[in-house]
Design an enzyme around this catalytic site. Structure first.
Site, PDB file in Angstrom:
ATOM      1  N   HIS A 121     -73.377  84.456  47.795  1.00  0.00           N
ATOM      2  CA  HIS A 121     -72.890  85.483  46.841  1.00  0.00           C
ATOM      3  C   HIS A 121     -74.072  86.630  47.087  1.00  0.00           C
ATOM      4  O   HIS A 121     -73.665  87.869  46.730  1.00  0.00           O
ATOM      5  CB  HIS A 121     -72.698  85.245  45.248  1.00  0.00           C
ATOM      6  CG  HIS A 121     -73.979  84.990  44.457  1.00  0.00           C
ATOM      7  ND1 HIS A 121     -74.355  83.813  44.078  1.00  0.00           N
ATOM      8  CD2 HIS A 121     -74.668  85.914  43.846  1.00  0.00           C
ATOM      9  CE1 HIS A 121     -75.402  84.055  43.479  1.00  0.00           C
ATOM     10  NE2 HIS A 121     -75.637  85.232  43.116  1.00  0.00           N
TER      11      HIS A 121
ATOM     12  N   ASP B 260     -73.119  77.358  47.696  1.00  0.00           N
ATOM     13  CA  ASP B 260     -73.425  78.982  47.425  1.00  0.00           C
ATOM     14  C   ASP B 260     -74.675  79.211  48.441  1.00  0.00           C
ATOM     15  O   ASP B 260     -75.509  79.683  47.875  1.00  0.00           O
ATOM     16  CB  ASP B 260     -73.636  79.398  46.095  1.00  0.00           C
ATOM     17  CG  ASP B 260     -73.582  80.621  45.816  1.00  0.00           C
ATOM     18  OD1 ASP B 260     -73.649  81.807  46.820  1.00  0.00           O
ATOM     19  OD2 ASP B 260     -73.615  81.149  44.596  1.00  0.00           O
TER      20      ASP B 260
ATOM     21  N   SER C 126     -81.580  84.153  42.269  1.00  0.00           N
ATOM     22  CA  SER C 126     -80.341  83.822  43.105  1.00  0.00           C
ATOM     23  C   SER C 126     -81.036  83.797  44.560  1.00  0.00           C
ATOM     24  O   SER C 126     -81.492  84.732  44.909  1.00  0.00           O
ATOM     25  CB  SER C 126     -79.132  84.569  42.837  1.00  0.00           C
ATOM     26  OG  SER C 126     -78.408  84.191  41.958  1.00  0.00           O
TER      27      SER C 126
END
Ligand code: ARG
Ligand code: ASP
Length: 718
Positions: free
Chosen positions: A85, A221, A653
């Protein structure tokens, strides 16, 4: 009795000042503040191994990726890992119908195949120093917030200028502990970063928005990039002559797996937290502004969903918008619920009662009166903050209005006495491009419904003093029939079709500008903006400045009152270390969530008819034959993700999750829903970060994508 119980419970939590897992720590202070505890929890390396300016350390392998994520260097050839992402924009940019990397994934089989990503940068922290004294030089207590800020800015530029000249690095000064401390950060920014690999979306985004912010999770991810530099190993603009970066250190990758209660830490760039707000500030977020924002977003998401259901084209058009809106929406719900469940406001009030007592003594009288002052300011802030949110979420949530707003720079330039023809041409050209891109992802029936629904909510929920005049006109005009009003708006606006906008931009004259400014969609935007400037901007700024200065004093007071507590500064997009344990949690009575998930769970969720849960045959085959090679866990399964009690937030992240030896065991990408209030208040029982198991990443690279050469580049340890 029940009340007393609750009080005792809360008091119990209060006397334990810092809770296991809580805190985002400054790497420079690790040795002083945290090393002992980290070792007690099981860490086998030293603070100096994590952050050192005298020798290579883990910090040399951590970078800020783009504007908002973290990445880490995992090979001596500048190979970096971050989330899917986080790399999504780049993967999408390189995708076309012929090369649909979003759907099919992308793997460069040699360095020559790696794709350049203009504009993408990674930034590395070289060293940091405390500069509080120099930054606050000549700052006095009686200065206004503006005077203070101006002087701080001036002092900082002097410090920065000297630092850059002497070191050759870039430098920034950042405020910590609400303006009570300042640090100088030396950085280096790499400007040639190339896309190396990405799994298909049904691995990298498996579970999609359905599973977002939730545990148990099965998302792979991750995406892979590489930093390139000039032949001197220094940052350089993109050039085919550039070579892979040779880092001072890279992170070893562990095949050893993840065990329950294992010590673990996360090293990365958390963006923003607000741990030290008074109860009024928490209430403003969780009780006042989150609820209407949630409703406004829900309204949009429901309309998107209904139109996307049987229309694959619309689903793709609205996928990115939906993801963005849904991500914040779900977070806000989790946050408000979490604070409620924790009795967060009552807890804050208890601390405040103690603070008031403490400040009543003569020695601490500088802090007296802080809380009533907060109360008064926050009470004034409520309607202003709501008004600002309605402008953003309701007014600008209408795509037509947001699009019309983009024409403002052109209008402004043309209005100038000495309008610059060249600038006008550049602006027009840019608008032509934006128009193409905007309409590619625009579906008018959705926007019409959104407009009618948002305008209605806006008009019905904002008192007349806090809403732009056009809402009253609409109400008078259409007598509650917003659809009729929207029909008229869309029929009259030029901004509803690509053809009419491109035609408008063919030959920009004063007539064109007149046409823009008299367009009803542009007028609506101008009204919103004008209203904001006239009624919101100034009080908003003033109240926030006032709250900032109270908050600075409050932070100082809290630290003076609780001298035996270690305080960590709120996240501010600087490099931090957070540590905890690999652990599951009990989300509800009678339920316990384990700390890891496996490929078996992907197969349980598998559903060819549900977009978020499609599994490709290739992955199914690997599952059916259990062809996991050396990436299998000791239980023979393919572990996909794990949960741990590291205190993380947005920006973390793509951060590495490391074990006691400083080896990478996972790639951080999310938090669990029950714990998302951790930006305001961390809960050791519920707050969990979520990581992809590094072995799943290696398995996908090697067994699924056949990109074994990337795995071979890394330093694997058992
Ligand atoms: N919730 C995570 C974060 O805040 C992941 C967001 C991306 N994933 C998604 N399904 N929208 O960034
Ligand atoms: N998903 C977040 C990010 O992109 C991480 C988090 O909020 O926990 O940074």
């Amino acid at each position: 009795m029940k009340k007393l119980f609750l009080l005792m419970f809360i008091m119990g939590l209060l006397v334990r000042p810092l809770l296991a897992g809580e805190g985002m720590w400054i790497p420079l202070l690790l040795q002083q503040l945290n090393e002992k505890e980290m070792r007690d929890m099981g860490m086998r390396i030293s603070a100096e191994d994590i952050y050192s300016i005298n020798r290579s350390s883990l910090k040399d392998a951590i970078v800020l990726f783009g504007g908002g994520c973290t990445a880490e260097i995992v090979s001596d050839k500048g190979l970096i890992l971050t989330n899917h992402h986080c790399g999504f924009g780049e993967i999408q940019r390189h995708s076309s119908v012929e090369h649909d990397y979003l759907t099919n994934g992308f793997w460069a089989m040699s360095q020559a195949d790696e794709l350049s990503c203009p504009g993408l940068t990674t930034t590395m922290l070289m060293k940091m120093e405390e500069v509080t004294k120099a930054v606050l030089d000549k700052v006095t207590a009686d200065m206004t917030e503006q005077q203070r800020n101006a002087l701080i800015k001036e002092n900082s530029s002097r410090i920065i200028e000297k630092a850059t000249k002497e070191s050759g690095y870039d430098a920034v000064v950042r405020s910590f502990y609400q303006g009570n401390q300042y640090y100088l950060l030396y950085t280096q920014t790499f400007k040639d970063v190339r896309l190396v690999g990405a799994p298909p979306s049904n691995i990298g985004k498996f579970g999609g928005d359905t599973d977002n912010w939730m545990w148990p999770r099965h998302t792979g991810d991750f995406s892979v990039f590489r930093i390139y530099v000039g032949k001197d190993n220094k940052p350089a603009d993109f050039s085919t002559d550039n070579v892979p970066y040779k880092p001072a250190s890279h992170i070893p990758v562990s095949l050893g797996g993840v065990g329950e209660n294992d010590f673990t830490f996360v090293f990365g760039y958390p963006a923003r937290t607000k741990q030290y707000l008074p109860s009024y500030g928490v209430s403003l977020i969780t009780e006042v502004t989150n609820p209407p924002k949630i409703t406004l977003r829900e309204t949009r998401l429901e309309i998107f969903k209904r139109h996307s259901l049987n229309n694959p084209r619309v689903r793709i058009q609205y996928a990115a918008k939906d993801a963005r809106i849904a991500n914040g929406w779900k977070k806000m719900i989790g946050e408000s619920k979490g604070i409620d469940r924790l009795n967060g406001i009552a807890r804050k009030q208890l601390t405040e009662a103690r603070f008031i007592d403490w400040a009543a003594s003569d020695a601490n009288k500088a802090y007296a009166g802080l809380l009533p002052a907060f109360e008064a300011r926050y009470a004034q802030l409520i309607p202003i903050a709501l008004a600002a949110d309605y402008i953003n979420e309701a007014g600008m949530g209408i795509e037509l209005v947001g699009f019309a707003a983009r024409f403002r720079p052109l209008v402004d330039e043309s209005m100038k006495a000495n309008a610059d023809a060249q600038k006008m041409t550049i602006l027009t050209e840019s608008l032509r491009k934006q128009t193409e891109e905007y309409f590619k992802d625009y579906y008018e029936p959705i926007d019409r419904e959104v407009a009618a629904a948002l305008l209605k909510l806006y008009a019905e929920n904002q008192p007349s003093a806090f809403r732009p005049a056009f809402l009253d006109d609409i109400q008078a005009d259409c007598k509650g029939n917003y659809t009729a009003y929207v029909d008229k708006l869309f029929a009259q606006s030029v901004f509803t079709s690509k053809e009419s906008v491109q035609k408008l931009l063919e030959n920009v004259t004063m007539k064109t500008v007149k046409k823009i400014t008299s367009d009803p969609a542009y007028k609506m935007y101008a009204d919103l903006f004008g209203f904001y400037n006239q009624h919101i901007k100034q009080p908003y700024q003033q109240l926030n400045d006032g709250i900032d200065s109270l908050q600075r004093l409050y932070m100082q007071g809290l630290m003076a009152m609780q001298t035996d507590t270690r305080f960590y500064p709120d996240a501010n997009f600087t490099l931090r270390v957070t540590y905890g344990k690999v652990e599951g949690y009990a989300p509800a009575d009678g339920v316990y969530y384990k700390h890891f998930t496996t490929l078996d769970g992907i197969m349980e969720k598998e559903n060819p008819d549900v977009y978020d849960y499609v599994v490709e045959d290739k992955l199914k085959n690997l599952y059916n034959t259990r062809d996991y090679g050396r990436y299998a866990a000791s239980d023979g399964k393919m572990h996909v993700a794990f949960a741990a009690s590291n205190h993380t937030t947005g920006g973390n992240s793509g951060s590495p999750v490391l074990n006691a030896d400083g080896q990478m065991i996972g790639l951080n990408f999310d938090r669990c829903w029950e714990g998302t209030m951790s930006d305001l208040m961390y809960d050791p029982a519920m707050s969990r970060n979520i990581a992809v198991d590094i072995r799943y990443i290696l398995f996908i690279m090697d067994k699924y994508a056949g990109a074994r050469h990337l795995v071979d580049e890394m330093t694997l340890v058992n």
